[in-house]
Write a protein that holds these residues in place. Sequence first.
Motif, PDB file in Angstrom:
ATOM      1  N   UNK A   1      16.395  -3.899 -10.602  1.00  0.00           N
ATOM      2  CA  UNK A   1      15.495  -4.558  -9.682  1.00  0.00           C
ATOM      3  C   UNK A   1      16.420  -5.369  -8.538  1.00  0.00           C
ATOM      4  N   UNK A   2      16.475  -5.602  -7.257  1.00  0.00           N
ATOM      5  CA  UNK A   2      17.279  -6.145  -6.503  1.00  0.00           C
ATOM      6  C   UNK A   2      16.842  -7.462  -5.818  1.00  0.00           C
ATOM      7  N   UNK A   3      17.703  -8.507  -5.631  1.00  0.00           N
ATOM      8  CA  UNK A   3      17.306  -9.768  -5.347  1.00  0.00           C
ATOM      9  C   UNK A   3      17.329  -9.554  -3.593  1.00  0.00           C
ATOM     10  N   UNK A   4      16.057  -9.680  -2.987  1.00  0.00           N
ATOM     11  CA  UNK A   4      15.879  -9.559  -1.880  1.00  0.00           C
ATOM     12  C   UNK A   4      16.909 -10.550  -0.986  1.00  0.00           C
ATOM     13  N   UNK A   5      16.696 -11.833  -1.267  1.00  0.00           N
ATOM     14  CA  UNK A   5      17.476 -12.567  -0.464  1.00  0.00           C
ATOM     15  C   UNK A   5      18.974 -12.512  -0.385  1.00  0.00           C
ATOM     16  N   UNK A   6      19.480 -11.910  -1.717  1.00  0.00           N
ATOM     17  CA  UNK A   6      20.893 -11.479  -1.686  1.00  0.00           C
ATOM     18  C   UNK A   6      21.240 -10.316  -0.579  1.00  0.00           C
TER      19      UNK A   6
ATOM     20  N   UNK B   1       6.219  -8.685  -4.876  1.00  0.00           N
ATOM     21  CA  UNK B   1       4.921  -8.906  -5.945  1.00  0.00           C
ATOM     22  C   UNK B   1       4.738  -8.134  -6.804  1.00  0.00           C
ATOM     23  N   UNK B   2       4.967  -6.690  -6.476  1.00  0.00           N
ATOM     24  CA  UNK B   2       4.274  -5.604  -7.222  1.00  0.00           C
ATOM     25  C   UNK B   2       5.376  -5.038  -7.871  1.00  0.00           C
TER      26      UNK B   2
ATOM     27  N   UNK C   1       8.188  -1.305 -11.761  1.00  0.00           N
ATOM     28  CA  UNK C   1       9.288  -1.028 -12.623  1.00  0.00           C
ATOM     29  C   UNK C   1       8.984  -0.695 -14.104  1.00  0.00           C
ATOM     30  N   UNK C   2       7.921  -1.639 -14.763  1.00  0.00           N
ATOM     31  CA  UNK C   2       7.439  -1.048 -16.035  1.00  0.00           C
ATOM     32  C   UNK C   2       6.750   0.224 -15.902  1.00  0.00           C
ATOM     33  N   UNK C   3       6.325   0.764 -14.921  1.00  0.00           N
ATOM     34  CA  UNK C   3       5.682   1.974 -15.081  1.00  0.00           C
ATOM     35  C   UNK C   3       6.464   3.183 -15.155  1.00  0.00           C
ATOM     36  N   UNK C   4       7.778   3.019 -14.124  1.00  0.00           N
ATOM     37  CA  UNK C   4       8.852   4.108 -13.748  1.00  0.00           C
ATOM     38  C   UNK C   4       9.955   4.117 -14.907  1.00  0.00           C
TER      39      UNK C   4
ATOM     40  N   UNK D   1       0.769  -1.279   0.152  1.00  0.00           N
ATOM     41  CA  UNK D   1      -0.097   0.074   0.042  1.00  0.00           C
ATOM     42  C   UNK D   1       0.911   1.255   0.011  1.00  0.00           C
ATOM     43  N   UNK D   2       2.153   1.312   0.050  1.00  0.00           N
ATOM     44  CA  UNK D   2       3.055   2.452   0.253  1.00  0.00           C
ATOM     45  C   UNK D   2       4.486   2.146  -0.276  1.00  0.00           C
ATOM     46  N   UNK D   3       4.798   3.332  -0.922  1.00  0.00           N
ATOM     47  CA  UNK D   3       6.145   3.446  -1.751  1.00  0.00           C
ATOM     48  C   UNK D   3       6.835   4.617  -0.735  1.00  0.00           C
ATOM     49  N   UNK D   4       8.074   3.901  -0.308  1.00  0.00           N
ATOM     50  CA  UNK D   4       8.994   4.996   0.446  1.00  0.00           C
ATOM     51  C   UNK D   4      10.152   5.090  -0.191  1.00  0.00           C
TER      52      UNK D   4
END
Length: 361
Positions: free
Chosen positions: A81-86, A63-64, A69-72, A13-16
């Motif tokens: 786009x960064x790999x969250x696990x790494x 998930x979003x 990414x495609x929008x901006x 619901x939020x973009x920081x």
Amino acid sequence: MKKIFIGVDLHKHQITVCYLSNDGKQRIEVYFFSNKGIESFIKELKFLKEDGCYLELAVETTGNSEYFYNKIKPYVDKAIVLNTLKLKPIMKSYKKTDKNDCRIIAFFLSKGMLEGYTVDMPSEEAKVLRRLLKARFILMRARIGIKNQIHGILLGHGEETKKRFLSSKKGRDNLRKMNYPEQSILNMLIDNIDNLDKQISEIENEIEGKIKIRSREDEIIQSLPGFGKIISASIIAGIDKIERFKESKSLTAYVGLVPYVNNTGEEVRHGKITKTGPAYMRTALVQGVLAMLRSKEMRNHPLVINYYKMKESKCSGKAIIATARKLLSIIWTLLKKNETFDINYYYKSKERIEKKLAINI
């Protein structure tokens, strides 16, 4: 030129957002994750571009994140786009808040330290294939659950049934004619199996249609003994573009078929496989190995011989995973060379070596 490094912490619901300039100045902005909120963010990006700024943006994969990414992407000079696990070990070393997360991303982006943490966005056909495969997996799991429920009811009446009993329409029709106390429940469960069979068949037909776009890759993968449409589609969807992987080791690591390595001092320990990549692809490769082991034409192939040797010294599970890893390396080579699998290649090579040895003697 003034450079702005933008770190984004994305939620449902939020973009920081942290805007960090190359002179060290920063500011934090918060937007709603909605069409209006994204438009406000894009408006800010346009303003910065008009001001002559060079914009670099990094966002963690969620998930979003693909939609975002495609929008901006059209409004920045570079977006990753960064790999969250790494990225997790870095994030854990700081106090976890949305503002801190976007600050850290912006800071590391400004230092050029995020190149090894990025992920490639999938092509449109790969994305559709992945969704179809996931939907099929969910439906198949639901069907298995319903079948287990029926087997449980019948076992409660002292009847032990075979697993394949419910796979045929004839077996299900015979069960409908019975007169158990729970017959109404059994009939509803059987109807659900019929519906799921139909839905799974429709999805498989759609997968077959989508895979025609990648007909050459499909032909190469299906040239391996025991490999069918679904296994091939799973591998194509997971790999997407073979050019992404410069060597076979990169591909096996991506799929999560390599073991954890703990290297401390002089001691090196290998743990379980990482399982970091797409689970559906690992499942497909394991199914491919099992199909290959049943294949008569592969009986004397070194891949199968090595499997049985490993099975004796270790266990069948480890042997299957090790064989799946080798099989994926073979698939990488075939796709890179654009060649189908030649089962006689090994035997031809063996004959050539033996002839050379005979001549030298």
